[in-house]
Design a protein around this motif. Structure first.
Motif, short mmCIF file in Angstrom:
data_model
loop_
_atom_site.label_atom_id
_atom_site.label_comp_id
_atom_site.label_asym_id
_atom_site.label_seq_id
_atom_site.Cartn_x
_atom_site.Cartn_y
_atom_site.Cartn_z
N CYS A 46 0.87 -1.16 0.00
CA CYS A 46 0.00 0.00 0.00
C CYS A 46 0.91 1.21 0.00
O CYS A 46 2.09 1.10 0.32
CB CYS A 46 -0.95 0.01 1.20
N SER A 47 0.39 2.32 -0.37
CA SER A 47 1.24 3.51 -0.43
C SER A 47 0.51 4.69 0.18
O SER A 47 -0.71 4.65 0.38
CB SER A 47 1.63 3.81 -1.88
N GLY A 48 1.27 5.72 0.44
CA GLY A 48 0.68 6.92 1.03
C GLY A 48 0.17 6.64 2.41
O GLY A 48 0.54 5.67 3.06
N GLY A 49 -0.72 7.49 2.89
CA GLY A 49 -1.31 7.27 4.19
C GLY A 49 -0.58 7.97 5.30
O GLY A 49 0.05 8.99 5.10
N ALA A 50 -0.64 7.37 6.49
CA ALA A 50 -0.13 8.05 7.67
C ALA A 50 0.34 7.07 8.71
O ALA A 50 -0.07 5.92 8.74
CB ALA A 50 -1.24 8.91 8.26
N ILE A 51 1.23 7.56 9.56
CA ILE A 51 1.60 6.85 10.77
C ILE A 51 1.26 7.78 11.93
O ILE A 51 1.54 8.98 11.88
CB ILE A 51 3.09 6.45 10.81
N GLN A 52 0.59 7.23 12.93
CA GLN A 52 0.27 7.98 14.14
C GLN A 52 1.04 7.36 15.29
O GLN A 52 0.98 6.15 15.48
CB GLN A 52 -1.23 7.89 14.52
N ILE A 54 0.98 7.59 19.16
CA ILE A 54 0.11 8.16 20.18
C ILE A 54 0.26 7.42 21.50
O ILE A 54 0.86 6.36 21.56
CB ILE A 54 -1.36 8.10 19.71
N ALA A 55 -0.31 8.00 22.53
CA ALA A 55 -0.15 7.43 23.87
C ALA A 55 -1.10 6.26 24.13
O ALA A 55 -0.66 5.20 24.57
CB ALA A 55 -0.35 8.51 24.93
N HIS A 56 -2.39 6.44 23.89
CA HIS A 56 -3.40 5.48 24.34
C HIS A 56 -4.21 4.92 23.20
O HIS A 56 -4.30 5.50 22.12
CB HIS A 56 -4.34 6.15 25.35
N GLN A 57 -4.90 3.82 23.46
CA GLN A 57 -5.61 3.08 22.42
C GLN A 57 -6.87 3.75 21.90
O GLN A 57 -7.49 3.21 21.00
CB GLN A 57 -5.95 1.67 22.94
N ASP A 58 -7.24 4.89 22.38
CA ASP A 58 -8.39 5.58 21.81
C ASP A 58 -8.00 6.93 21.20
O ASP A 58 -8.82 7.57 20.56
CB ASP A 58 -9.50 5.77 22.86
N ASP A 59 -6.76 7.34 21.36
CA ASP A 59 -6.34 8.66 20.90
C ASP A 59 -6.33 8.80 19.38
O ASP A 59 -6.61 9.89 18.86
CB ASP A 59 -4.94 9.01 21.43
N ASP A 60 -6.03 7.73 18.66
CA ASP A 60 -5.94 7.85 17.21
C ASP A 60 -7.30 8.18 16.59
O ASP A 60 -7.43 9.15 15.85
CB ASP A 60 -5.35 6.59 16.58
N LEU A 61 -8.31 7.41 16.92
CA LEU A 61 -9.62 7.65 16.32
C LEU A 61 -10.28 8.91 16.86
O LEU A 61 -11.05 9.56 16.16
CB LEU A 61 -10.52 6.43 16.50
N ARG A 76 -5.05 3.55 1.50
CA ARG A 76 -3.69 3.96 1.86
C ARG A 76 -3.24 3.25 3.13
O ARG A 76 -4.04 2.80 3.92
CB ARG A 76 -3.64 5.47 2.07
N CYS A 77 -1.93 3.20 3.32
CA CYS A 77 -1.37 2.60 4.54
C CYS A 77 -1.72 3.45 5.75
O CYS A 77 -1.59 4.68 5.72
CB CYS A 77 0.15 2.53 4.45
N VAL A 78 -2.18 2.80 6.78
CA VAL A 78 -2.44 3.48 8.05
C VAL A 78 -1.78 2.64 9.14
O VAL A 78 -2.15 1.49 9.34
CB VAL A 78 -3.95 3.63 8.33
N ARG A 79 -0.79 3.21 9.80
CA ARG A 79 -0.07 2.53 10.88
C ARG A 79 -0.25 3.34 12.14
O ARG A 79 0.00 4.55 12.15
CB ARG A 79 1.42 2.44 10.59
N THR A 80 -0.66 2.70 13.21
CA THR A 80 -0.79 3.37 14.49
C THR A 80 0.14 2.70 15.48
O THR A 80 0.10 1.47 15.64
CB THR A 80 -2.24 3.31 15.01
N VAL A 139 -4.24 -1.57 7.09
CA VAL A 139 -4.39 -1.07 8.46
C VAL A 139 -3.61 -1.97 9.41
O VAL A 139 -3.82 -3.18 9.44
CB VAL A 139 -5.88 -1.04 8.89
N SER A 140 -2.68 -1.38 10.16
CA SER A 140 -1.95 -2.16 11.17
C SER A 140 -1.78 -1.34 12.44
O SER A 140 -1.70 -0.11 12.41
CB SER A 140 -0.60 -2.63 10.63
N LEU A 141 -1.75 -2.05 13.55
CA LEU A 141 -1.63 -1.46 14.87
C LEU A 141 -0.40 -2.05 15.54
O LEU A 141 -0.20 -3.26 15.54
CB LEU A 141 -2.86 -1.75 15.72
#
Length: 195
Positions: A46-52, A54-61, A76-80, A139-141
């Motif tokens: 996948c390409s593009g997207g974002a990496i977040q 963050i501190a806690h498991q609800d902060d990203d959303l 797109r790639c989404v990595r948290t 999507v990966s966490l």
């Protein structure tokens, strides 16, 4: 009163510095393995997207929406990267349920079943757990599982008063993930070093 404000500002500056330093280290590590992770770890590209990071498991959303949801919708790639376990000083089942909740929320956001694959990847020289959504592998966490520091960075008695804030201020010499999977030592030349 001025002393309290100055102390509060100093705390905020130190905390922001600590989080920024960690973000830089993890961000650099993410870029190092991103291309390989796409093909080798999650079995898709996948390409593009974002990496977040963050501190806690609800902060990203809560705080990164709707931008990251648009990335998911567009494939797109989404990595948290969840830095803390969000344990709040409670037993393992508490932070484990927070991880499960994050997974369920992401599956719902992607519009697919809550089914994940588990892999272990190297991030900043440490083995960390990564969960990839089976029917939306873009999507990966990533769960680092460091102890929750609480609002003032004091940490909890249950975790031996460990926190990133205390690590970066030199109050402790290392911080260990709540599941014992990794430990990190204090800053050297502006970055966290693995133990």
């Amino acid at each position: 009163m001025k002393t309290g404000k100055a102390t509060g500002r100093a705390f905020v500056r130190r905390w922001l510095s600590a989080v920024s330093a960690l973000a830089l280290v993890l961000g650099a590590a993410q870029f190092t393995f991103a291309a390989q992770a796409s093909a080798d770890v999650i079995g898709t590209s996948c390409s593009g997207g974002a990496i977040q990071i963050i501190a806690h498991q609800d902060d990203d959303l809560l705080f990164q929406s709707p931008d990251i949801l648009r990335d998911v919708d567009q494939g797109r790639c989404v990595r948290t990267v969840y830095v803390t376990a969000g344990d709040s000083g409670y037993e393992d089942d508490y932070w484990q349920s927070r991880e499960s909740g994050a997974e369920a929320a992401w599956a719902q956001a992607a519009g697919v079943s809550n089914s994940w694959t588990t892999s272990t990847i190297s991030l900043a020289g440490k083995s960390v757990r990564m969960r990839t959504l089976k029917n939306a592998p873009n999507v990966s966490l990533i769960f680092m599982r460091l102890p929750d520091g609480f609002p003032l960075g004091t940490g909890s008695a249950a975790q031996g008063y460990q926190s990133l804030y205390r690590l970066l201020t030199g109050a402790i010499s290392k911080v260990t993930a709540v599941d014992g999977s990794a430990s990190y030592t204090g800053p050297r030349k502006g970055r966290l070093m693995g133990l």
